[in-house]
Design a protein around this motif. Structure first.
Motif, PDB file in Angstrom:
ATOM      1  N   ARG A 273      -7.357   0.771   0.035  1.00 51.86           N
ATOM      2  CA  ARG A 273      -6.154  -0.018  -0.245  1.00 51.86           C
ATOM      3  C   ARG A 273      -5.197   0.020   0.945  1.00 51.86           C
ATOM      4  NH1 ARG A 273      -1.028   0.155  -1.620  1.00 51.86           N
ATOM      5  NH2 ARG A 273      -0.909   2.425  -1.418  1.00 51.86           N
ATOM      6  N   ARG A 274      -4.992   1.199   1.503  1.00 50.23           N
ATOM      7  CA  ARG A 274      -4.052   1.334   2.618  1.00 50.23           C
ATOM      8  C   ARG A 274      -4.596   0.712   3.896  1.00 50.23           C
ATOM      9  NH1 ARG A 274      -0.587   6.838   2.498  1.00 50.23           N
ATOM     10  NH2 ARG A 274      -0.106   6.902   0.276  1.00 50.23           N
TER      11      ARG A 274
ATOM     12  N   PRO B 166      -4.705  -4.415   0.514  1.00 55.35           N
ATOM     13  CA  PRO B 166      -3.525  -3.954  -0.231  1.00 55.35           C
ATOM     14  C   PRO B 166      -3.545  -4.291  -1.718  1.00 55.35           C
ATOM     15  CG  PRO B 166      -2.876  -4.980   1.839  1.00 55.35           C
ATOM     16  CD  PRO B 166      -4.334  -5.245   1.673  1.00 55.35           C
TER      17      PRO B 166
END
Length: 287
Positions: free
Chosen positions: A181-182, A186
Motif C-alpha cells: 500500500r505504501r 495507495p
C-alpha cells in the motif's frame, strides 16, 4: 493510484495466504459460490499455479490462460483466457474464470519489475466494466504473482487456520499488505482475516482465535469457518457450495453469504449488499 491510464471501477478482492494448506482456494470457491447465488457478476482470476480454482469451477484446460495474460496483457489475450464457469450450465448468472495454469509459476520470481507488477491491473482494465466483483486466488507466497494480484486489488482477505504458524503467517501478510500500500498502491487495504477449518470444541483452536483477536481486533472476520466435509465434497464435484445438498452445506453457504456481505459493503457494490439469493439457487440447495 495504480498504473497511469488505468482505473479499476470493479471491486477486486485478492484471497491470500502466505502459508500453504490453510484452504485459501476453498475460501475463494465459497465466496465465488456466494456471489453466483447472489447474482453478482463475477470474474475469478486463478493466479495460483496449482490452478485448483479452475478445476473446482468446472473449467477445462484452455489453450490461452492466465500465464499468457501475464506475458501479454492485451485485450485479445485477456478475453481468450476468460471462460464461463461450468457452474452456469442450466443456471442464470455470470461467473467467469480467467483460467489458471502451472505455467504461471514462470512469472513468480522473487524480484518482479514494476512493469510486471502492474500487468494484472492492465489486463483487468479491458474487462472491468463487465463485472461487479473480481476474486483473485493468489499463490501461497509473497513473490511476484501475489504482488501482481495485490497491485490490482482494492482489498486483500488473508486466510488462516487456528494454528501457531498460520497466526504468524497472517501477521506477515498484513505487514506485507501495508508495504504494498505504501510503496505501490495507495488504494490497497486489508479486508480482514478469514479463519478457516476452525474446530470450536478444540481448546487449542479457541486459544489461537483469541490470540488472533487480541493481535488484530476487528480485522478478524466473523463467522469463522468450521471444518466440514461438505465443502470438500462440493469442491471435488466441481459444484457451487450453494447448490450442494445437506444441512452442513447450507450452514456453510450461509457463512459465506455473511463474508460476501462484508466484501460487498466494503466495495460499495450497491444493491448486491442486501439483495436476496435468487429462488432458483435456493431450490438448488435442496435438490
Amino acid at each position: 493510484m495504480g498504473l497511469p491510464g488505468y482505473s479499476v471501477a470493479v471491486h477486486v478482492l485478492s484471497v491470500s495466504s502466505l502459508k500453504g494448506g490453510v484452504g485459501k482456494t476453498t475460501v475463494t470457491l465459497g465466496l465465488a459460490s456466494a456471489a453466483f447465488a447472489r447474482g453478482v457478476s463475477t470474474l475469478v482470476v486463478d493466479l495460483d499455479p496449482q490452478a485448483d480454482v479452475s478445476t473446482g469451477m468446472d473449467v477445462p484446460v484452455a489453450a490461452v490462460n492466465v500465464a499468457d495474460v501475464l506475458a501479454s496483457p492485451k485485450e485479445k489475450v485477456v478475453r481468450a483466457a476468460i471462460t464461463p464457469s461450468g457452474w452456469t450450465r442450466g443456471r442464470g448468472g455470470v461467473v467467469d474464470v480467467m483460467v489458471g495454469s502451472p505455467a504461471a509459476i514462470n512469472f513468480d520470481g522473487p524480484h518482479p519489475s514494476v512493469r510486471d507488477i502492474w500487468k494484472l491491473e492492465e489486463a483487468l482494465a479491458h474487462v472491468e466494466a463487465e463485472y461487479d466483483l473480481v476474486l483473485v486466488d493468489c499463490a501461497p507466497s509473497l513473490n511476484a504473482l501475489t504482488r501482481t494480484a495485490w497491485a490490482a486489488s482494492d482489498r486483500v482477505s488473508v486466510v488462516t487456520e487456528p494454528g501457531l504458524f498460520s497466526v504468524a503467517a497472517a501477521d506477515r501478510a498484513l505487514r506485507a499488505i501495508e508495504e504494498i500500500r505504501r510503496g505501490l498502491s495507495p488504494r490497497l487495504q486489508p479486508l480482514g482475516i478469514i479463519v478457516n477449518r476452525a474446530r470450536m470444541q478444540s481448546l487449542e483452536h479457541q486459544f489461537r482465535i483469541k490470540e488472533l483477536r487480541d493481535m488484530f481486533g476487528p480485522l478478524v472476520l466473523s463467522p469463522q469457518l468450521p471444518e466440514r466435509t461438505s465443502l470438500q465434497q462440493a469442491q471435488g464435484a466441481a459444484k457451487p457450495l450453494h447448490v450442494w445438498p445437506g444441512e452442513s452445506a447450507q450452514e456453510l453457504a450461509r457463512m459465506f453469504d455473511q463474508l460476501l456481505d462484508r466484501v460487498l459493503r466494503t466495495g460499495r457494490v450497491g444493491e448486491f449488499a442486501t439483495s436476496e439469493i435468487p429462488t432458483q439457487m435456493q431450490a438448488g440447495r435442496s435438490a
